[in-house]
Design a protein around this motif. Sequence first.
Motif, PDB file in Angstrom:
ATOM      1  N   THR A 344       0.842  -1.203   0.000  1.00  0.00           N
ATOM      2  CA  THR A 344       0.000   0.000   0.000  1.00  0.00           C
ATOM      3  C   THR A 344       0.877   1.253   0.000  1.00  0.00           C
ATOM      4  N   ALA A 345       2.056   1.172   0.642  1.00  0.00           N
ATOM      5  CA  ALA A 345       2.956   2.326   0.637  1.00  0.00           C
ATOM      6  C   ALA A 345       3.485   2.592  -0.772  1.00  0.00           C
ATOM      7  N   ALA A 346       3.922   1.521  -1.445  1.00  0.00           N
ATOM      8  CA  ALA A 346       4.474   1.700  -2.785  1.00  0.00           C
ATOM      9  C   ALA A 346       3.414   2.223  -3.753  1.00  0.00           C
ATOM     10  N   TRP A 347       2.175   1.877  -3.494  1.00  0.00           N
ATOM     11  CA  TRP A 347       1.070   2.303  -4.356  1.00  0.00           C
ATOM     12  C   TRP A 347       0.743   3.786  -4.176  1.00  0.00           C
ATOM     13  N   GLY A 348       1.121   4.341  -3.017  1.00  0.00           N
ATOM     14  CA  GLY A 348       0.719   5.715  -2.690  1.00  0.00           C
ATOM     15  C   GLY A 348      -0.733   5.764  -2.248  1.00  0.00           C
ATOM     16  N   LEU A 349      -1.149   4.736  -1.487  1.00  0.00           N
ATOM     17  CA  LEU A 349      -2.572   4.577  -1.200  1.00  0.00           C
ATOM     18  C   LEU A 349      -3.105   5.530  -0.134  1.00  0.00           C
ATOM     19  N   TRP A 350      -2.211   6.166   0.624  1.00  0.00           N
ATOM     20  CA  TRP A 350      -2.722   7.000   1.728  1.00  0.00           C
ATOM     21  C   TRP A 350      -2.149   8.413   1.622  1.00  0.00           C
ATOM     22  N   PRO A 351      -2.636   9.222   0.683  1.00  0.00           N
ATOM     23  CA  PRO A 351      -2.083  10.568   0.509  1.00  0.00           C
ATOM     24  C   PRO A 351      -2.408  11.483   1.699  1.00  0.00           C
ATOM     25  N   THR A 352      -1.607  12.521   1.846  1.00  0.00           N
ATOM     26  CA  THR A 352      -1.819  13.515   2.898  1.00  0.00           C
ATOM     27  C   THR A 352      -2.311  14.814   2.274  1.00  0.00           C
ATOM     28  N   VAL A 353      -3.336  15.405   2.877  1.00  0.00           N
ATOM     29  CA  VAL A 353      -3.797  16.726   2.436  1.00  0.00           C
ATOM     30  C   VAL A 353      -3.706  17.688   3.621  1.00  0.00           C
ATOM     31  N   VAL A 363      -5.637  10.495   4.051  1.00  0.00           N
ATOM     32  CA  VAL A 363      -6.949  10.079   3.552  1.00  0.00           C
ATOM     33  C   VAL A 363      -6.816   8.830   2.688  1.00  0.00           C
ATOM     34  N   ASP A 364      -7.979   8.231   2.373  1.00  0.00           N
ATOM     35  CA  ASP A 364      -8.015   7.120   1.415  1.00  0.00           C
ATOM     36  C   ASP A 364      -7.569   7.617   0.049  1.00  0.00           C
ATOM     37  N   GLY A 365      -6.692   6.860  -0.607  1.00  0.00           N
ATOM     38  CA  GLY A 365      -6.341   7.158  -1.994  1.00  0.00           C
ATOM     39  C   GLY A 365      -7.205   6.338  -2.932  1.00  0.00           C
ATOM     40  N   MET A 366      -6.757   6.167  -4.161  1.00  0.00           N
ATOM     41  CA  MET A 366      -7.550   5.468  -5.175  1.00  0.00           C
ATOM     42  C   MET A 366      -6.846   4.161  -5.544  1.00  0.00           C
TER      43      MET A 366
ATOM     44  N   ASN B 211      -8.909  -2.103   0.625  1.00  0.00           N
ATOM     45  CA  ASN B 211      -8.313  -1.273   1.678  1.00  0.00           C
ATOM     46  C   ASN B 211      -9.030   0.065   1.844  1.00  0.00           C
ATOM     47  N   VAL B 212      -9.496   0.647   0.723  1.00  0.00           N
ATOM     48  CA  VAL B 212     -10.182   1.948   0.814  1.00  0.00           C
ATOM     49  C   VAL B 212     -11.701   1.771   0.806  1.00  0.00           C
ATOM     50  N   THR B 213     -12.161   0.545   1.134  1.00  0.00           N
ATOM     51  CA  THR B 213     -13.597   0.276   1.195  1.00  0.00           C
ATOM     52  C   THR B 213     -13.927  -0.263   2.581  1.00  0.00           C
ATOM     53  N   THR B 214     -13.366   0.341   3.619  1.00  0.00           N
ATOM     54  CA  THR B 214     -13.573  -0.167   4.979  1.00  0.00           C
ATOM     55  C   THR B 214     -14.026   0.916   5.949  1.00  0.00           C
ATOM     56  N   GLU B 215     -14.434   2.068   5.424  1.00  0.00           N
ATOM     57  CA  GLU B 215     -15.004   3.145   6.220  1.00  0.00           C
ATOM     58  C   GLU B 215     -14.119   3.504   7.415  1.00  0.00           C
ATOM     59  N   LEU B 216     -14.717   3.559   8.609  1.00  0.00           N
ATOM     60  CA  LEU B 216     -14.013   4.023   9.817  1.00  0.00           C
ATOM     61  C   LEU B 216     -12.736   3.236  10.121  1.00  0.00           C
ATOM     62  N   ALA B 217     -12.711   1.940   9.771  1.00  0.00           N
ATOM     63  CA  ALA B 217     -11.533   1.132  10.095  1.00  0.00           C
ATOM     64  C   ALA B 217     -10.277   1.763   9.514  1.00  0.00           C
ATOM     65  N   SER B 218     -10.400   2.361   8.309  1.00  0.00           N
ATOM     66  CA  SER B 218      -9.231   3.019   7.726  1.00  0.00           C
ATOM     67  C   SER B 218      -9.068   4.443   8.233  1.00  0.00           C
ATOM     68  N   TYR B 219     -10.093   5.300   8.054  1.00  0.00           N
ATOM     69  CA  TYR B 219      -9.800   6.698   8.384  1.00  0.00           C
ATOM     70  C   TYR B 219      -9.777   6.971   9.879  1.00  0.00           C
ATOM     71  N   GLY B 220     -10.347   6.068  10.691  1.00  0.00           N
ATOM     72  CA  GLY B 220     -10.164   6.187  12.136  1.00  0.00           C
ATOM     73  C   GLY B 220      -8.705   5.967  12.516  1.00  0.00           C
ATOM     74  N   TRP B 221      -8.056   5.041  11.791  1.00  0.00           N
ATOM     75  CA  TRP B 221      -6.630   4.812  12.017  1.00  0.00           C
ATOM     76  C   TRP B 221      -5.795   5.931  11.407  1.00  0.00           C
ATOM     77  N   LEU B 222      -6.166   6.353  10.205  1.00  0.00           N
ATOM     78  CA  LEU B 222      -5.368   7.372   9.506  1.00  0.00           C
ATOM     79  C   LEU B 222      -5.284   8.664  10.303  1.00  0.00           C
ATOM     80  N   VAL B 223      -6.383   9.071  10.924  1.00  0.00           N
ATOM     81  CA  VAL B 223      -6.347  10.372  11.610  1.00  0.00           C
ATOM     82  C   VAL B 223      -6.021  10.250  13.091  1.00  0.00           C
TER      83      VAL B 223
END
Lengths: 412, 410
Positions: A344-353, A363-366, B211-223
């Motif tokens: 997921t890191a290599a993909w750039g899946l979690w960009p920062t804004v 945030v979620d990436g694409m 990975n980006v289809t898990t709602e709070l499980a992801s962005y709760g961790w991200l933030v």
Amino acid sequence: MGASALGHVRICDFTGQLAGAGATRHLAAFGAQVIRIEDPVRKGRWDILRGSPPFKDERRGNEFGAAFQNHNVGKLGITINMRTERGRELLTELVRISDVVTENFAAGVLERMGFGYEQLRAIKDDIIYVSNCGFGQTGPYSSFKSWGPIAQAVGGLTLTSGLAGREPAGWGYSYMDHHGGYFMTLGILAALCHRSRTGEGQWVDMSCTEAAAALLGPAVLDYTVNGRPTRREGSPDSNRDATGTMVPHGIYATAGQDNWIAISCRDDAEWAALAEEIGASWATDARLARLADRLAHQDALDADIDRWSRDHDRFELAARLQARGIPAAVVARPGERIDQDPNTAAWGLWPTVDHAAMGEVRVDGMPVHLSETDWVIDRAAPVLGADNEYVFGEILGLSASEIAGLADEGVI
Amino acid sequence: MGPLNGLRIIELSSDGAAFAGKLLAELGADVIVVEPPGGSPQRAYGPFLDDQPGPERSLYWWHYNTSKRSVVIDLDDAAPGGGRDTFRRLVAGADALVEAERPGRLAALGLDYADLRAVKPELIHCAITPFGRSGPRSDEHATDLTVLAGSGPVWSCGYDDHTVPPVRGGGNQGYHTGGVWGAISVLTALQHRSAGGPGQFIDVNMHAASNVTTELASYGWLVARREVQRQTGRHASPRPTDATQVLCADGRYLNTGVPPRKPSEFKVLHEWLVELDLTDEFPLAVLLEMGGQYEHIGMAEIEEDPMIGEVFGAGRDAVALIASRLPAHDAFVGFQQRGLPVGAVFAPEDIVHDPHFVARGFPVEVDHEDLGRSFTYPGASVRLNGSPAVPPRRAPHVGEHDAEVLGTAG
């Protein structure tokens, strides 16, 4: 930065929550100009996520909801008080220069505000209007309210997630809010394709429960063709493979607390490789060599594998099985897949804004990369009315004093 | 005529590409599914018509391949005029290719994007793979189960009891999530092309998609680095929450949704309890009457004001009591008609007879003229009022369209 795929598309956006806002988020990431319209009187709070958890830190309030932030990256944000005549005029001007109008209010709400499909079409003949609600705009349940878990329940996804002999486990999140957004995106893009070819706009009436029911086709056919209901002894049992071609196929305990591994063997050769890795006589027994025999003894086989796997470290075991060509993966915790997965890191899946109120947020990436027109997520969600000056000034051509007047009069 | 009328899509038959192809076919594209000699391996997937296996009897194949045409091409045949040449010729006449082959396979065959764009410069080539075409895990072996385990959904699904395994939701949703992103990306690239842009290569990553289809499980961790924990029949959460799944009088379940918080909701709930003659069994009914007096009950007030917390709890308990005394469908319709959002836990096939889904024309009849029968299928995920797709055709037989698509010299 390369070209954008949807730079020619402008969207007049009333969506909220995830099922709606998620859709226009994807289009914004591919370059569409998405203008999010919010109500200045209620401070945009028809989208309850604006001020809802999770929060980045101890700060609370309308600009600190991280879910709203996540779902609205890349969009412009303006305020229009639709109760005022001038507000409705401004919206009319905006619709006239837009390609698409999107919303996921309860059925009929936008029409009652004076902007149903017929009115929108009178403003702009080739407008694409996409409405998305739980049960669609027509039919006996059209007035019923919905959110992810309800669409999942009625669409059949809740029942079909669970272990044999237990109540439904369901989905531990709003899977159908994500997919409601995905299918809404697909509807918008398909309508744009239709317009490219014919010059015609149209109304797309999306129903999240239908989109959910369309995700379970083989189970529906087993009933309509063979008369076999999903509710029967031993069913559903969704960790197993429903096609009857993969055994073993399950989630097994590993060493430690609440640690699990998923293993599936797609054919007899992969089972033979797993049996060799296990190395015990019960596994290498010739009576398990063929799929039909493993299907007949699946309960006992799963129990034996579970007894074997619980002594192993899940990451080491997954690596050893992968080395033998067997599909295996740990059941990853959020931190493991987000912060420790090299893929997921290599993909750039979690960009920062950088958000105007919250500061830096990931945030979620694409999940796709396009070689010529890839997505870009580099702009945080708008704080309330953040782009009033740009949209009313640069796009609609009002002067600074006119815009200030609108604010004073409570129009924006 | 569907919105994608006039577009031709080539699909290399596989687990990962089938749903993307189906979505595009539902929207009116001419989707040609390419099978190896002997037919797609998916034809061996159950369930089967009358439980008898056979290449034309797989209901899995039937569902995922409605409205597609089938051709058989041997991609291992490298001879001049053989399978690979036939495939190149097919791609030359298409707008897009959708495939889910293991990374490296098409390059080894001389049929990857670099080769195909030489034949068709404006081609859109969409590859759907478990981990993307490149990257540190791209060679891993995967199935729907292992993708969903590794990418988040499984961690969030299961039961309050954590001694039993977490759960992979049914229906191959990892393939679906990758598939819908495949379809979205193809249409995005087509929009760019119709605005004057070139063709391109699309790399769809199933693992990233879930990975980006898990709602709070992801962005709760991200933030905030908050880890959710799975719970029976409701959202996984960093803190335990109250049950929302109720066993109804007919043995089926109801999801009770968000408990009442508006005065009007407490009022109708109280009235319904009276109507059902359940007030004697529910001493907290008086609290519901009180609930009618609050303007609005927010989550903050519930935590801060003990009285409001009591009222809120009474509302939740009243919903559960009523649900337990009625069949699930009656409870669903009764609550919803009173403005309370709840959902009956349907089986997938319940939509076939349900009056709402039937009224909207969602279940569709598909003619199997080869069997002299027709069967009811779930309808399209998305329907466009202004360009409805033609009614779905049954899935093709192995190589059914060889002659019309490839010509007799095929």
